[in-house]
Design a protein around this motif. Structure first.
Motif, PDB file in Angstrom:
ATOM      1  N   GLN A   1       0.838  -1.205   0.000  1.00 48.18           N
ATOM      2  CA  GLN A   1       0.000   0.000   0.000  1.00 48.18           C
ATOM      3  C   GLN A   1       0.868   1.249   0.000  1.00 48.18           C
ATOM      4  N   GLU A   2       1.961   1.203   0.741  1.00 50.34           N
ATOM      5  CA  GLU A   2       2.890   2.335   0.758  1.00 50.34           C
ATOM      6  C   GLU A   2       3.519   2.537  -0.630  1.00 50.34           C
ATOM      7  N   GLN A   3       3.873   1.449  -1.285  1.00 49.11           N
ATOM      8  CA  GLN A   3       4.432   1.550  -2.634  1.00 49.11           C
ATOM      9  C   GLN A   3       3.404   2.120  -3.609  1.00 49.11           C
ATOM     10  N   ILE A   4       2.148   1.719  -3.446  1.00 52.45           N
ATOM     11  CA  ILE A   4       1.084   2.246  -4.311  1.00 52.45           C
ATOM     12  C   ILE A   4       0.939   3.749  -4.106  1.00 52.45           C
ATOM     13  N   ASP A   5       0.961   4.182  -2.852  1.00 56.11           N
ATOM     14  CA  ASP A   5       0.839   5.613  -2.562  1.00 56.11           C
ATOM     15  C   ASP A   5       1.998   6.402  -3.168  1.00 56.11           C
ATOM     16  N   GLN A   6       3.212   5.859  -3.063  1.00 52.83           N
ATOM     17  CA  GLN A   6       4.369   6.526  -3.658  1.00 52.83           C
ATOM     18  C   GLN A   6       4.226   6.601  -5.179  1.00 52.83           C
ATOM     19  N   GLN A   7       3.758   5.527  -5.788  1.00 46.35           N
ATOM     20  CA  GLN A   7       3.598   5.513  -7.235  1.00 46.35           C
ATOM     21  C   GLN A   7       2.515   6.492  -7.671  1.00 46.35           C
ATOM     22  N   LYS A   8       1.440   6.590  -6.897  1.00 49.15           N
ATOM     23  CA  LYS A   8       0.389   7.560  -7.224  1.00 49.15           C
ATOM     24  C   LYS A   8       0.931   8.978  -7.175  1.00 49.15           C
ATOM     25  N   THR A   9       1.760   9.258  -6.165  1.00 49.54           N
ATOM     26  CA  THR A   9       2.367  10.587  -6.058  1.00 49.54           C
ATOM     27  C   THR A   9       3.252  10.864  -7.266  1.00 49.54           C
ATOM     28  N   GLN A  10       4.047   9.892  -7.665  1.00 46.21           N
ATOM     29  CA  GLN A  10       4.903  10.061  -8.847  1.00 46.21           C
ATOM     30  C   GLN A  10       4.060  10.260 -10.107  1.00 46.21           C
ATOM     31  N   ASN A  11       2.976   9.509 -10.222  1.00 48.54           N
ATOM     32  CA  ASN A  11       2.107   9.637 -11.389  1.00 48.54           C
ATOM     33  C   ASN A  11       1.469  11.022 -11.454  1.00 48.54           C
ATOM     34  N   GLU A  12       1.041  11.522 -10.292  1.00 48.86           N
ATOM     35  CA  GLU A  12       0.451  12.861 -10.268  1.00 48.86           C
ATOM     36  C   GLU A  12       1.472  13.915 -10.666  1.00 48.86           C
ATOM     37  N   GLU A  13       2.709  13.763 -10.197  1.00 54.81           N
ATOM     38  CA  GLU A  13       3.770  14.708 -10.557  1.00 54.81           C
ATOM     39  C   GLU A  13       4.049  14.650 -12.059  1.00 54.81           C
ATOM     40  N   MET A  14       4.116  13.463 -12.590  1.00 57.30           N
ATOM     41  CA  MET A  14       4.346  13.313 -14.043  1.00 57.30           C
ATOM     42  C   MET A  14       3.193  13.919 -14.838  1.00 57.30           C
ATOM     43  N   GLN A  15       1.975  13.667 -14.381  1.00 54.07           N
ATOM     44  CA  GLN A  15       0.815  14.221 -15.073  1.00 54.07           C
ATOM     45  C   GLN A  15       0.835  15.740 -15.030  1.00 54.07           C
ATOM     46  N   ARG A  16       1.221  16.298 -13.884  1.00 55.17           N
ATOM     47  CA  ARG A  16       1.312  17.752 -13.760  1.00 55.17           C
ATOM     48  C   ARG A  16       2.363  18.309 -14.709  1.00 55.17           C
ATOM     49  N   ILE A  17       3.497  17.625 -14.789  1.00 55.41           N
ATOM     50  CA  ILE A  17       4.574  18.085 -15.668  1.00 55.41           C
ATOM     51  C   ILE A  17       4.160  17.969 -17.132  1.00 55.41           C
ATOM     52  N   LEU A  18       3.558  16.852 -17.484  1.00 59.89           N
ATOM     53  CA  LEU A  18       3.174  16.642 -18.881  1.00 59.89           C
ATOM     54  C   LEU A  18       2.026  17.545 -19.318  1.00 59.89           C
ATOM     55  N   SER A  19       1.203  17.964 -18.373  1.00 58.57           N
ATOM     56  CA  SER A  19       0.090  18.847 -18.748  1.00 58.57           C
ATOM     57  C   SER A  19       0.545  20.302 -18.858  1.00 58.57           C
ATOM     58  N   GLY A  20       1.765  20.583 -18.370  1.00 60.90           N
ATOM     59  CA  GLY A  20       2.293  21.949 -18.443  1.00 60.90           C
ATOM     60  C   GLY A  20       2.815  22.248 -19.845  1.00 60.90           C
ATOM     61  N   ASP A  21       3.441  23.415 -19.967  1.00 60.50           N
ATOM     62  CA  ASP A  21       3.978  23.774 -21.275  1.00 60.50           C
ATOM     63  C   ASP A  21       5.305  23.049 -21.500  1.00 60.50           C
ATOM     64  N   SER A  22       5.820  23.143 -22.710  1.00 60.26           N
ATOM     65  CA  SER A  22       7.023  22.398 -23.079  1.00 60.26           C
ATOM     66  C   SER A  22       8.249  22.882 -22.315  1.00 60.26           C
ATOM     67  N   ASP A  23       8.262  24.146 -21.883  1.00 62.30           N
ATOM     68  CA  ASP A  23       9.391  24.635 -21.095  1.00 62.30           C
ATOM     69  C   ASP A  23       9.477  23.913 -19.740  1.00 62.30           C
ATOM     70  N   ASP A  24       8.326  23.644 -19.131  1.00 57.58           N
ATOM     71  CA  ASP A  24       8.317  22.899 -17.868  1.00 57.58           C
ATOM     72  C   ASP A  24       8.860  21.487 -18.058  1.00 57.58           C
TER      73      ASP A  24
END
Length: 102
Positions: free
Chosen positions: A53-76
């Protein structure tokens, strides 16, 4: 005087009763051992579940960060790749490295 066949029956009944008591005791002991083994296995599986469960939570956090980065502009995205993959820093930026191992 007591009948000899009656004594034999009494003795046979007491032997059968003792064997049945012994079998019942063995059954109880085996059930207790199985219960203890199941509790140990259950405890182990709960610890494994907590770890997963802890690994799942860490992976969800990483996924959210990646999604935030990918949804930003190309400079980000470019900045993230430069920082994460190539350890680059912005001009006049100080990078502090945590060497404590945490």
């Amino acid at each position: 005087m007591a009948n000899p066949s009656r004594k034999k029956r009494k003795r046979k009944a007491s032997v059968v009763g003792a064997v049945l008591k012994l079998l019942f005791l063995l059954l109880l002991l085996s059930m207790l051992a199985a219960y203890i083994a199941n509790q140990v296995a259950l405890s182990s599986k709960k610890a494994e579940l907590d770890t997963l469960q802890e690994q799942i939570d860490q992976q969800k956090t990483q996924n959210e960060e990646m999604q935030r980065i990918l949804s930003g502009d190309s400079d980000d995205v470019t900045e993230w790749v430069a920082r994460d993959s190539y350890n680059y820093a912005a001009a006049n930026e100080r990078i502090f490295v945590d060497v404590t191992g945490n």
